[in-house]
Design a protein around this motif. Structure first.
Motif, PDB file in Angstrom:
ATOM      1  N   VAL A 194      -4.029   0.483   3.227  1.00 45.88           N
ATOM      2  CA  VAL A 194      -3.491  -0.816   2.825  1.00 45.88           C
ATOM      3  C   VAL A 194      -4.438  -1.920   3.289  1.00 45.88           C
ATOM      4  CG1 VAL A 194      -1.588  -2.446   3.088  1.00 45.88           C
ATOM      5  CG2 VAL A 194      -1.104  -0.007   2.840  1.00 45.88           C
ATOM      6  N   GLY A 195      -4.907  -1.790   4.540  1.00 48.06           N
ATOM      7  CA  GLY A 195      -5.870  -2.755   5.050  1.00 48.06           C
ATOM      8  C   GLY A 195      -7.136  -2.794   4.221  1.00 48.06           C
ATOM      9  N   GLY A 213     -10.496  -5.356   0.100  1.00 48.77           N
ATOM     10  CA  GLY A 213     -11.396  -4.973  -0.987  1.00 48.77           C
ATOM     11  C   GLY A 213     -12.531  -4.100  -0.506  1.00 48.77           C
ATOM     12  N   ALA A 214     -12.211  -3.212   0.430  1.00 48.68           N
ATOM     13  CA  ALA A 214     -13.236  -2.365   1.048  1.00 48.68           C
ATOM     14  C   ALA A 214     -13.007  -0.896   0.704  1.00 48.68           C
ATOM     15  CB  ALA A 214     -13.216  -2.554   2.565  1.00 48.68           C
ATOM     16  N   ASP A 242      -2.011  -8.020  -1.488  1.00 43.98           N
ATOM     17  CA  ASP A 242      -1.603  -8.887  -0.376  1.00 43.98           C
ATOM     18  C   ASP A 242      -0.087  -8.929  -0.211  1.00 43.98           C
ATOM     19  OD1 ASP A 242      -4.237  -9.563   0.252  1.00 43.98           O
ATOM     20  OD2 ASP A 242      -4.261 -11.224  -1.194  1.00 43.98           O
ATOM     21  N   GLU A 243       0.626  -8.457  -1.219  1.00 45.34           N
ATOM     22  CA  GLU A 243       2.089  -8.477  -1.168  1.00 45.34           C
ATOM     23  C   GLU A 243       2.681  -7.153  -0.648  1.00 45.34           C
ATOM     24  OE1 GLU A 243       3.513 -11.369  -1.668  1.00 45.34           O
ATOM     25  OE2 GLU A 243       1.458 -12.072  -2.034  1.00 45.34           O
ATOM     26  N   GLU A 257      -0.313  -0.987  11.277  1.00 44.30           N
ATOM     27  CA  GLU A 257      -0.890  -2.317  11.463  1.00 44.30           C
ATOM     28  C   GLU A 257      -0.900  -3.095  10.148  1.00 44.30           C
ATOM     29  OE1 GLU A 257      -4.608  -1.069  13.157  1.00 44.30           O
ATOM     30  OE2 GLU A 257      -3.828  -1.251  15.212  1.00 44.30           O
ATOM     31  N   VAL A 258       0.291  -3.265   9.608  1.00 48.13           N
ATOM     32  CA  VAL A 258       0.498  -3.978   8.345  1.00 48.13           C
ATOM     33  C   VAL A 258       1.756  -4.813   8.508  1.00 48.13           C
ATOM     34  CG1 VAL A 258       1.025  -3.700   5.879  1.00 48.13           C
ATOM     35  CG2 VAL A 258      -0.585  -2.135   6.986  1.00 48.13           C
ATOM     36  N   LYS A 259       1.859  -5.933   7.809  1.00 46.16           N
ATOM     37  CA  LYS A 259       3.074  -6.733   7.877  1.00 46.16           C
ATOM     38  C   LYS A 259       4.264  -5.939   7.346  1.00 46.16           C
ATOM     39  CE  LYS A 259       1.161 -11.402   7.576  1.00 46.16           C
ATOM     40  NZ  LYS A 259       1.141 -12.655   6.787  1.00 46.16           N
TER      41      LYS A 259
END
Length: 317
Positions: free
Chosen positions: A89-90, A95-96, A108-109, A294-296
């Motif tokens: 997700v990160g 965009g990596a 981003d959502e 480590e994601v919202k």
């Protein structure tokens, strides 16, 4: 006029009643059918149906992998739940990696809901081999398999710890590992999956194996998350196994309503113990795994964690 008004109101209420009683439907996309993660999805679906008295129905969709799962958020609605390692997700949001040149505002959502069993590395050596640590694999014949996370990760570890070219790699599919171990064709195999892993359970019960632990220094070198498999998980295992893992979690997007996200998250945790009675891999899922996501988190999920007293970092809120 009053009678007509009352009739109109009654008609409106009758029409609205089925909506109030309608089932909430969720699409859950995880992995290939036949895989342990697909089976976990089936277990979650059954648990959610039971925990909501049929008020929430989860339909399982087969997936070709975690990258595909993330990519699909671009075209999905508020009923979509998918699984993937948080690191992906990160990568999508940055965009990596696999998402280079494929960025999209929809990434981003993405918001987290809850962790599921981690992909856990198992270095499995036969008791007859006498191997008790990674260095002891030198000169032994080991099956890594092909194309899987475990195979790629296993190869990486051999290089990290100076074992490349010093371990004989068997040219066979991982599905043949137990037969090859019994027949003495290999000394061990490397596999990654949720624990307890079915193929490791079989090997421990039928052949007798040692599942190797990694030192703190070795784990730090891998850059992966430390995970402890408790003593007694596998036959003949008298001590904890310290190994590495790749966290995996269930995600949705901000398109999902707060109430649905809350109910789904709450039901998952409330049903977790019952799921563990059916499939032991759920016993390894507890609030300690939250740190690695480590994601919202979705606002609806945050509401549950606040009520449950489960602390989250500022970056997760």
């Amino acid at each position: 006029m009053q009678l007509k008004t009352l009739a109109a109101v009654a008609a409106t209420l009758i029409a609205a009643a089925p909506l109030a009683q309608a089932q909430e439907r969720i699409t859950y996309k995880s992995a290939k059918s036949g895989s342990s993660y697909y089976q976990m999805g089936v277990e979650i679906a059954e648990a959610v149906k039971a925990g909501t008295d049929g008020g929430m129905i989860v339909t399982i969709e087969e997936s070709q992998g975690s990258v595909q799962n993330v990519m699909e958020v671009r075209a999905r609605g508020g009923d979509f739940v998918f699984t993937t390692p948080p690191a992906l997700v990160g990568a999508a949001q940055a965009g990596a990696g696999a998402f280079e040149g494929k960025g999209d505002p929809a990434f981003d959502e993405i918001r987290a809901l809850f962790p599921i069993p981690s992909l856990t590395m198992h270095f499995v050596m036969s008791e007859a081999s006498g191997v008790t640590d990674l260095a002891g694999m030198e000169g032994k014949t080991v099956l890594l398999g092909k194309g899987s996370f475990g195979a790629t990760e296993g190869e990486k570890y051999l290089e990290l710890f100076g074992l490349t070219g010093k371990v004989n790699l068997a040219d066979a599919e991982l599905s043949n590992a137990n037969d090859a171990l019994k027949n003495g064709q290999i000394d061990g195999f490397v596999t990654a999956g949720s624990w307890p892993a079915p193929n490791v359970i079989e090997a421990a019960a039928s052949t007798g194996v040692t599942v190797l632990s990694l030192s703190y220094e070795q784990i730090a070198q891998t850059g992966r998350t430390r995970l402890v498999i408790p003593a007694g998980t596998y036959a003949g295992q008298d001590a904890d196994i310290v190994t590495t893992s790749l966290p995996v979690a269930a995600f949705t997007t901000t398109k999902m309503s707060d109430e649905v996200a809350y109910q789904l998250t709450r039901t998952f945790w409330e049903e977790r113990d019952r799921m563990a009675e059916i499939a032991p891999w759920w016993a390894g899922v507890d609030p300690t795994l939250m740190e690695a996501v480590e994601v919202k988190f979705h606002p609806g999920a945050l509401r549950y964690y606040e009520e449950a007293g489960i602390a989250l970092s500022d970056a997760q809120k």
